[in-house]
Scaffold this active site. Structure first.
Site, mmCIF file in Angstrom:
data_model
loop_
_atom_site.group_PDB
_atom_site.id
_atom_site.type_symbol
_atom_site.label_atom_id
_atom_site.label_comp_id
_atom_site.label_asym_id
_atom_site.label_seq_id
_atom_site.Cartn_x
_atom_site.Cartn_y
_atom_site.Cartn_z
ATOM 1 N N HIS A 96 12.812 10.357 7.670
ATOM 2 C CA HIS A 96 13.922 11.184 7.167
ATOM 3 C C HIS A 96 13.904 11.304 5.637
ATOM 4 C CE1 HIS A 96 17.399 8.031 6.367
ATOM 5 N NE2 HIS A 96 16.289 7.699 5.772
ATOM 6 N N GLY B 87 0.808 -1.219 0.000
ATOM 7 C CA GLY B 87 0.000 0.000 0.000
ATOM 8 C C GLY B 87 0.833 1.256 0.000
ATOM 9 N N PHE C 110 1.504 4.747 2.193
ATOM 10 C CA PHE C 110 1.253 5.317 3.526
ATOM 11 C C PHE C 110 0.695 6.740 3.490
ATOM 12 C CE2 PHE C 110 6.189 5.127 3.741
ATOM 13 C CZ PHE C 110 6.393 6.340 3.085
HETATM 14 C C1 SAM Z 1 14.834 4.402 3.358
HETATM 15 S S1 SAM Z 1 13.804 3.045 3.058
HETATM 16 C C2 SAM Z 1 13.803 2.291 4.673
HETATM 17 C C3 SAM Z 1 13.408 0.842 4.641
HETATM 18 C C4 SAM Z 1 13.440 0.136 5.987
HETATM 19 N N1 SAM Z 1 12.517 0.746 6.951
HETATM 20 C C5 SAM Z 1 14.857 0.116 6.526
HETATM 21 O O1 SAM Z 1 15.148 0.877 7.452
HETATM 22 O O2 SAM Z 1 15.673 -0.659 5.998
HETATM 23 C C6 SAM Z 1 12.182 3.760 2.963
HETATM 24 C C7 SAM Z 1 11.104 2.787 2.556
HETATM 25 O O3 SAM Z 1 9.854 3.486 2.421
HETATM 26 C C8 SAM Z 1 9.127 2.857 1.366
HETATM 27 N N2 SAM Z 1 8.135 3.798 0.827
HETATM 28 C C9 SAM Z 1 8.367 4.937 0.117
HETATM 29 N N3 SAM Z 1 7.213 5.529 -0.213
HETATM 30 C C10 SAM Z 1 6.209 4.740 0.276
HETATM 31 C C11 SAM Z 1 4.792 4.843 0.276
HETATM 32 N N4 SAM Z 1 4.179 5.890 -0.298
HETATM 33 N N5 SAM Z 1 4.073 3.878 0.893
HETATM 34 C C12 SAM Z 1 4.692 2.818 1.494
HETATM 35 N N6 SAM Z 1 6.051 2.677 1.553
HETATM 36 C C13 SAM Z 1 6.801 3.627 0.946
HETATM 37 C C14 SAM Z 1 10.207 2.541 0.346
HETATM 38 O O4 SAM Z 1 9.764 1.541 -0.554
HETATM 39 C C15 SAM Z 1 11.384 2.119 1.226
HETATM 40 O O5 SAM Z 1 11.449 0.728 1.403
#
Ligand code: SAM
Length: 336
Positions: free
Chosen positions: A245, A225, A227
């Site tokens: 961040h 989904g 967020f």
């Molecule tokens: C910097 S990564 C961090 C991933 C994980 N929490 C970690 O620390 O290894 C940010 C994550 O947010 C997810 N993300 C970005 N936009 C999103 C959205 N609109 N809805 C859901 N997830 C999203 C990305 O796919 C990515 O896996």
């Protein structure tokens, strides 16, 4: 002239060249070969199928950078620091070296000065789209990105799981949880807790496979989904590691608001990020902050800045827990 200061500055200016030299060694498999046995440049060049003089010059530079050590017989081994370029090293940086040097990140940093002038992400001007849409359309780059996130999460996961008591929760939703590395570590350390990983569809698929492989599927669901639209409801913990961040304040508040709305009574929002110390800045979080500015348009924040974000969604910061991986765990709850 102050020679040491000038030399230090020269080294800092050449930082990207050292970065590329390390990444080239990783791409060619140099660390993995040197872990098997000490090798000369000749040996290694034959084995890797590369030009020997060019390789010798790379090895010499990496020795000067203390990534390798050389012996009088002309052979090279990994230094203590170089050991962390092995994929199997517990705190491997091989994937991070690949990500930092990958052309899509490299091209973005070429626009860095413009990013400072405008205060906006250079990613869109370099690629014509934002980072997440780009990764969705470029699976090879997405694999490099996700591998770096998972590698960091793997070793950080244990220190996060050890530093904070997750056992008091019934269900943890990991928002933007990547391939599930952190959530898996938390569930393994806390056998009575259930989990849900919430992610973009392609990554959610990989996370489901990861939980299957670890035998965690019965305790851990995966929900694909967005967020900004909605998140799974009624859990007593919403975990956000390295998610806020990525976003400027207005977007970070939207994500927090979705978590706040979904939270079960008595629940907690658990944020895992660097809490930057403006009075005593250290290099790694400061560089991560610049990376967020350039690549995602996001930012690292101070404890006070997290308090302000949380206040915007009717929550307050209850405590900040340190870990031994430089990240902080910020626990928040709705204001009663
Ligand atoms: C910097 S990564 C961090 C991933 C994980 N929490 C970690 O620390 O290894 C940010 C994550 O947010 C997810 N993300 C970005 N936009 C999103 C959205 N609109 N809805 C859901 N997830 C999203 C990305 O796919 C990515 O896996």
């Amino acid at each position: 002239m102050n020679q040491p200061a000038n030399e230090r500055l020269r080294g800092l200016i050449a930082g990207y060249q050292v970065s590329q030299a390390i990444a080239a060694a990783v791409a060619l498999g140099v660390p993995e070969q040197l872990a098997l046995a000490a090798r000369t440049a000749n040996d290694l060049a034959v084995h890797l199928g590369v030009e020997v003089n060019a390789l010798r010059r790379l090895l010499r530079t990496l020795t000067a950078a203390d990534v390798l050590h050389s012996s009088k017989d002309g052979s090279y081994v990994l230094s203590e620091m170089g050991q962390d370029l092995l994929e199997r090293a517990p705190r491997t940086l091989a994937h991070r070296a690949r990500l930092i040097s990958s052309p899509f990140i490299w091209r973005t940093w070429a626009e860095f000065t413009d990013s400072i002038v405008s205060g906006t992400s250079a990613f869109e001007s370099a690629h014509g789209t934002d980072c997440w849409a780009y990764l969705g359309k470029n699976p090879t780059d997405a694999a490099v990105f996700n591998a770096a996130m998972s590698a960091d999460s793997r070793w950080m996961a244990d220190s996060i799981a050890a530093a904070y008591d997750f056992s008091r929760f019934t269900e943890i939703v990991d928002i933007g949880g990547g391939e599930g590395t952190l959530l898996a570590a938390i569930l393994q350390a806390n056998p009575l807790v259930r989990g849900t990983l919430f992610e973009q569809p392609d990554i959610a698929q990989d996370a489901a496979t990861h939980f299957d492989n670890l035998g965690l599927s019965s305790r851990c669901g995966v929900v694909p989904g967005n967020f900004f639209v909605s998140v799974p409801k009624d859990a007593d913990a919403y975990l956000l590691k390295w998610v806020l961040h990525d976003w400027p304040d207005a977007k970070a508040i939207e994500i927090l608001a979705k978590c706040r709305e979904a939270l079960a009574p008595g629940g907690r929002i658990v944020i895992v990020e660097h809490a930057i110390d403006n009075d005593n800045p250290t290099l790694a979080p400061s560089l991560m902050d610049l990376t967020m500015m350039v690549v995602t348009g996001g930012r690292e924040r101070t404890r006070k800045e997290y308090e302000d974000l949380l206040a915007q969604v009717g929550c307050r910061l209850l405590k900040v827990v340190s870990t031994d991986c430089q990240l902080n765990i910020l626990e928040a709850a709705p204001i009663a």
